[in-house]
Design a protein around this motif. Structure first.
Motif, PDB file in Angstrom:
ATOM      1  N   ILE A 111      -6.052  -9.881  19.363  1.00  0.00           N
ATOM      2  CA  ILE A 111      -6.885  -8.686  18.446  1.00  0.00           C
ATOM      3  C   ILE A 111      -5.717  -7.179  19.750  1.00  0.00           C
ATOM      4  O   ILE A 111      -6.638  -7.575  20.503  1.00  0.00           O
ATOM      5  CB  ILE A 111      -8.083  -9.118  19.188  1.00  0.00           C
ATOM      6  CG1 ILE A 111      -8.579 -10.320  18.736  1.00  0.00           C
ATOM      7  CG2 ILE A 111      -9.359  -7.634  18.472  1.00  0.00           C
ATOM      8  CD1 ILE A 111      -9.438 -10.920  18.275  1.00  0.00           C
ATOM      9  N   THR A 142     -15.612  -2.422  24.003  1.00  0.00           N
ATOM     10  CA  THR A 142     -14.929  -3.173  22.615  1.00  0.00           C
ATOM     11  C   THR A 142     -14.397  -4.973  23.579  1.00  0.00           C
ATOM     12  O   THR A 142     -15.133  -5.725  22.839  1.00  0.00           O
ATOM     13  CB  THR A 142     -14.483  -2.568  21.362  1.00  0.00           C
ATOM     14  OG1 THR A 142     -15.424  -1.699  21.324  1.00  0.00           O
ATOM     15  CG2 THR A 142     -14.157  -3.698  20.345  1.00  0.00           C
ATOM     16  N   CYS A 143     -13.300  -4.975  24.046  1.00  0.00           N
ATOM     17  CA  CYS A 143     -12.911  -5.293  24.393  1.00  0.00           C
ATOM     18  C   CYS A 143     -13.274  -6.245  25.427  1.00  0.00           C
ATOM     19  O   CYS A 143     -13.769  -8.124  24.999  1.00  0.00           O
ATOM     20  CB  CYS A 143     -11.220  -5.226  25.427  1.00  0.00           C
ATOM     21  SG  CYS A 143     -10.429  -4.121  24.700  1.00  0.00           S
ATOM     22  N   LEU A 172     -15.439  -8.612  22.939  1.00  0.00           N
ATOM     23  CA  LEU A 172     -15.230  -9.869  22.287  1.00  0.00           C
ATOM     24  C   LEU A 172     -14.593 -10.531  23.348  1.00  0.00           C
ATOM     25  O   LEU A 172     -14.913 -12.306  23.447  1.00  0.00           O
ATOM     26  CB  LEU A 172     -13.647  -9.173  21.709  1.00  0.00           C
ATOM     27  CG  LEU A 172     -13.589  -8.234  20.611  1.00  0.00           C
ATOM     28  CD1 LEU A 172     -12.261  -7.530  20.554  1.00  0.00           C
ATOM     29  CD2 LEU A 172     -13.989  -8.998  19.301  1.00  0.00           C
ATOM     30  N   GLU A 173     -13.723 -10.375  24.323  1.00  0.00           N
ATOM     31  CA  GLU A 173     -14.109 -11.534  25.412  1.00  0.00           C
ATOM     32  C   GLU A 173     -14.871 -12.244  26.308  1.00  0.00           C
ATOM     33  O   GLU A 173     -14.731 -13.477  26.352  1.00  0.00           O
ATOM     34  CB  GLU A 173     -13.403 -10.811  26.352  1.00  0.00           C
ATOM     35  CG  GLU A 173     -13.070 -11.662  27.891  1.00  0.00           C
ATOM     36  CD  GLU A 173     -13.170 -11.510  29.309  1.00  0.00           C
ATOM     37  OE1 GLU A 173     -12.055 -12.138  30.255  1.00  0.00           O
ATOM     38  OE2 GLU A 173     -13.898 -10.154  30.104  1.00  0.00           O
ATOM     39  N   LEU A 225     -16.337 -14.714  22.365  1.00  0.00           N
ATOM     40  CA  LEU A 225     -14.659 -15.670  22.299  1.00  0.00           C
ATOM     41  C   LEU A 225     -14.926 -17.100  23.793  1.00  0.00           C
ATOM     42  O   LEU A 225     -14.402 -18.108  23.726  1.00  0.00           O
ATOM     43  CB  LEU A 225     -13.453 -15.306  22.283  1.00  0.00           C
ATOM     44  CG  LEU A 225     -13.588 -14.310  21.090  1.00  0.00           C
ATOM     45  CD1 LEU A 225     -11.988 -13.740  20.985  1.00  0.00           C
ATOM     46  CD2 LEU A 225     -13.865 -15.346  19.896  1.00  0.00           C
ATOM     47  N   ILE A 277      -7.112 -10.225  23.595  1.00  0.00           N
ATOM     48  CA  ILE A 277      -7.099  -9.702  23.557  1.00  0.00           C
ATOM     49  C   ILE A 277      -6.184  -8.011  24.328  1.00  0.00           C
ATOM     50  O   ILE A 277      -6.524  -7.998  25.921  1.00  0.00           O
ATOM     51  CB  ILE A 277      -8.699  -9.259  23.781  1.00  0.00           C
ATOM     52  CG1 ILE A 277      -9.383 -10.942  22.918  1.00  0.00           C
ATOM     53  CG2 ILE A 277      -9.475  -7.710  23.590  1.00  0.00           C
ATOM     54  CD1 ILE A 277     -11.020 -10.768  23.567  1.00  0.00           C
ATOM     55  N   ALA A 304     -16.139  -4.759  17.018  1.00  0.00           N
ATOM     56  CA  ALA A 304     -16.141  -6.742  17.884  1.00  0.00           C
ATOM     57  C   ALA A 304     -16.388  -7.304  16.705  1.00  0.00           C
ATOM     58  O   ALA A 304     -15.507  -8.269  16.728  1.00  0.00           O
ATOM     59  CB  ALA A 304     -17.077  -6.922  18.966  1.00  0.00           C
ATOM     60  N   LEU A 305     -17.494  -7.707  16.148  1.00  0.00           N
ATOM     61  CA  LEU A 305     -18.392  -8.977  15.234  1.00  0.00           C
ATOM     62  C   LEU A 305     -17.611  -8.189  13.827  1.00  0.00           C
ATOM     63  O   LEU A 305     -16.888  -9.885  13.183  1.00  0.00           O
ATOM     64  CB  LEU A 305     -19.735  -8.242  15.403  1.00  0.00           C
ATOM     65  CG  LEU A 305     -20.309  -8.205  16.284  1.00  0.00           C
ATOM     66  CD1 LEU A 305     -22.668  -8.721  15.810  1.00  0.00           C
ATOM     67  CD2 LEU A 305     -20.060 -10.150  16.808  1.00  0.00           C
ATOM     68  N   ALA A 349     -14.491  -7.608  13.864  1.00  0.00           N
ATOM     69  CA  ALA A 349     -13.068  -8.584  14.081  1.00  0.00           C
ATOM     70  C   ALA A 349     -13.456  -9.968  13.828  1.00  0.00           C
ATOM     71  O   ALA A 349     -12.044 -10.668  13.703  1.00  0.00           O
ATOM     72  CB  ALA A 349     -12.589  -7.961  15.608  1.00  0.00           C
ATOM     73  N   LEU A 350     -14.213 -10.114  14.558  1.00  0.00           N
ATOM     74  CA  LEU A 350     -14.251 -11.493  14.621  1.00  0.00           C
ATOM     75  C   LEU A 350     -14.491 -12.094  13.307  1.00  0.00           C
ATOM     76  O   LEU A 350     -14.413 -13.041  13.256  1.00  0.00           O
ATOM     77  CB  LEU A 350     -15.836 -12.002  15.224  1.00  0.00           C
ATOM     78  CG  LEU A 350     -15.787 -11.474  16.889  1.00  0.00           C
ATOM     79  CD1 LEU A 350     -16.907 -12.716  17.896  1.00  0.00           C
ATOM     80  CD2 LEU A 350     -14.176 -12.822  17.466  1.00  0.00           C
TER      81      LEU A 350
END
Length: 437
Positions: free
Chosen positions: A50, A61-62, A65-66, A69, A142, A263-264, A266-267
């Motif tokens: 990503i 945002t990074c 995501l981290e 996840l 990421i 972010a969501l 992307a997921l």
């Protein structure tokens, strides 16, 4: 210089000192040199990647995501920048900062393969960290883009999902002077047939057109995904899934739901290869941490750290300050690079600050404190020369000295906001280090 180049540094600090003065210019746009060394290093990610670009909101945002996840049990690698106190902050594996030993080994690997190819500090360290992450048996990587996108060193990697958080005017000497020009540069991280997420509610046409031209699967805020919420909770709606009853991100600020929604999205696009449950999303958002992004430190007077260094970020900071309730006086520690839109930043915040403590920064390309003071006076910020002055402007040689002055003057119900360059916030973090660590 040649003798130094031929002897490999043995410590991380020695490596960084060498890289800072080795290449003939700090920013050297283009991917040819980086791509050559990347191929020699055989950097290949055996997991989804990503990539996140944007004028503001990349780091948030990074980190979201981290956090999500990691809560879902995945082994996550993160490349984020710049750092505040330690270079190691730029590389995280499974939630832990990379060690000096790991980074030195990665630097040695790049040095062994680059031959006579000259690399900037950013290019060299980017390659080293990507090599480290690619070799770390990750479930997901990421990668935060540095400047722009199309010609940024990170873009030698093909992302499975590319996210652009926001597009605004910054780095005009490299990216252009309009949102259309900058949008095209950000869209350079998109790939044919891969998901491209744009979290900016008003994306430039250039970004949309580039995504369509190359055949990327473009997800737009308001068309393909959105959010809604009340004071207690919020909900995400995507193409094929909803996530309801979500906790607000622990990162404070007006734009964090835009970042969280991107972010969501992307997921959601990766749900078949990286499934994430509802509880992991809730907990990940509720516990995410990221220094220096409207970070409110405990104690009195209140201290706020924010790396707002362009007008778009300064407008968000102003809105966040307004939302905090009443404080008798607001003190600002402000330092900036000279190439930033200093007048634009001041215009957003001048009505929110009572006492300005402007500071020099330890880089030649930084604006001096006197230049910042002159800009404030030009903007109509008028100091009052009396003991209980409602407005003052004072100059300092370091952020630490500016912060100490503000602390000595502020009452317990006042607040101190530290903003501008990362170096401004880092300087105050360093001064507060016994309390922060």
């Amino acid at each position: 210089m040649q003798a130094q180049a031929n002897s490999t540094p043995s410590t991380l600090n020695e490596w960084l000192a060498l890289l800072e003065q080795r290449h003939f210019k700090q920013i050297d746009m283009g991917l040819d040199r980086v791509m050559q060394v990347k191929q020699k290093l055989d950097i290949q990610f055996g997991c989804p990647v990503i990539m996140v670009a944007g004028t503001n909101g990349k780091g948030s945002t990074c980190s979201m995501l981290e956090s999500i996840l990691s809560r879902a049990g995945y082994r996550v690698g993160l490349y984020i920048k710049p750092h505040f106190l330690h270079f190691n902050e730029r590389a995280r594996i499974d939630g832990d900062m990379a060690s000096d030993v790991q980074l030195i080994a990665a630097f040695n690997a790049v040095e062994a393969q680059r031959g006579d190819i000259s690399l900037t500090y950013f290019e060299f360290t980017t390659l080293a960290i990507m090599k480290l992450l690619a070799d770390s048996k990750l479930d997901v990587a990421i990668l935060e883009v540095g400047l722009g996108g199309r010609l940024d060193a990170v873009n030698v990697i093909d992302a499975d999902v590319a996210v652009v958080t926001s597009i605004d005017i910054d780095h005009t000497e490299y990216l252009g002077t309009t949102r259309e020009a900058i949008g095209f540069e950000k869209a350079g991280i998109f790939r044919a047939g891969k998901t491209a997420v744009c979290g900016d509610p008003v994306p430039p046409k250039s970004l949309i057109e580039h995504a369509e031209k190359i055949g990327a699967d473009l997800w737009l805020m308001g068309r393909d995904f959105n959010y809604q919420g009340d004071k207690q909770q919020w909900a995400y709606g995507g193409r094929n899934m909803r996530r309801n009853s979500l906790a607000y991100p622990s990162l404070r600020g007006a734009n964090q739901l835009l970042n969280a929604s991107a972010a969501l999205a992307a997921l959601e696009a990766l749900r078949d290869v990286l499934p994430v449950g509802a509880q992991e999303v809730r907990t990940g958002l509720a516990t995410v941490e990221l220094p220096g992004r409207f970070q409110v430190l405990p104690g009195q007077p209140l201290v706020i750290l924010d790396v707002a260094h362009n007008p778009h970020a300064a407008a968000t900071l102003a809105q966040n300050l307004d939302n905090m309730g009443f404080h008798p006086y607001t003190y600002a520690i402000f330092g900036s690079m000279l190439d930033k839109d200093i007048d634009g930043v001041i215009a957003q915040l001048k009505g929110k600050i009572d006492h300005w403590c402007v500071t020099d920064l330890p880089l030649p390309r930084a604006a001096t404190a006197q230049q910042l003071k002159d800009a404030l006076l030009e903007a109509g910020v008028e100091p009052e020369f009396k003991p209980d002055a409602a407005c003052t402007i004072e100059t300092f040689e370091t952020p630490a000295a500016a912060f100490a002055n503000a602390q000595s003057r502020a009452g317990e119900n006042d607040r101190i906001v530290v903003f501008g360059s990362f170096l401004t916030v880092a300087g105050v973090m360093q001064a507060r280090r016994p309390e922060l660590h």
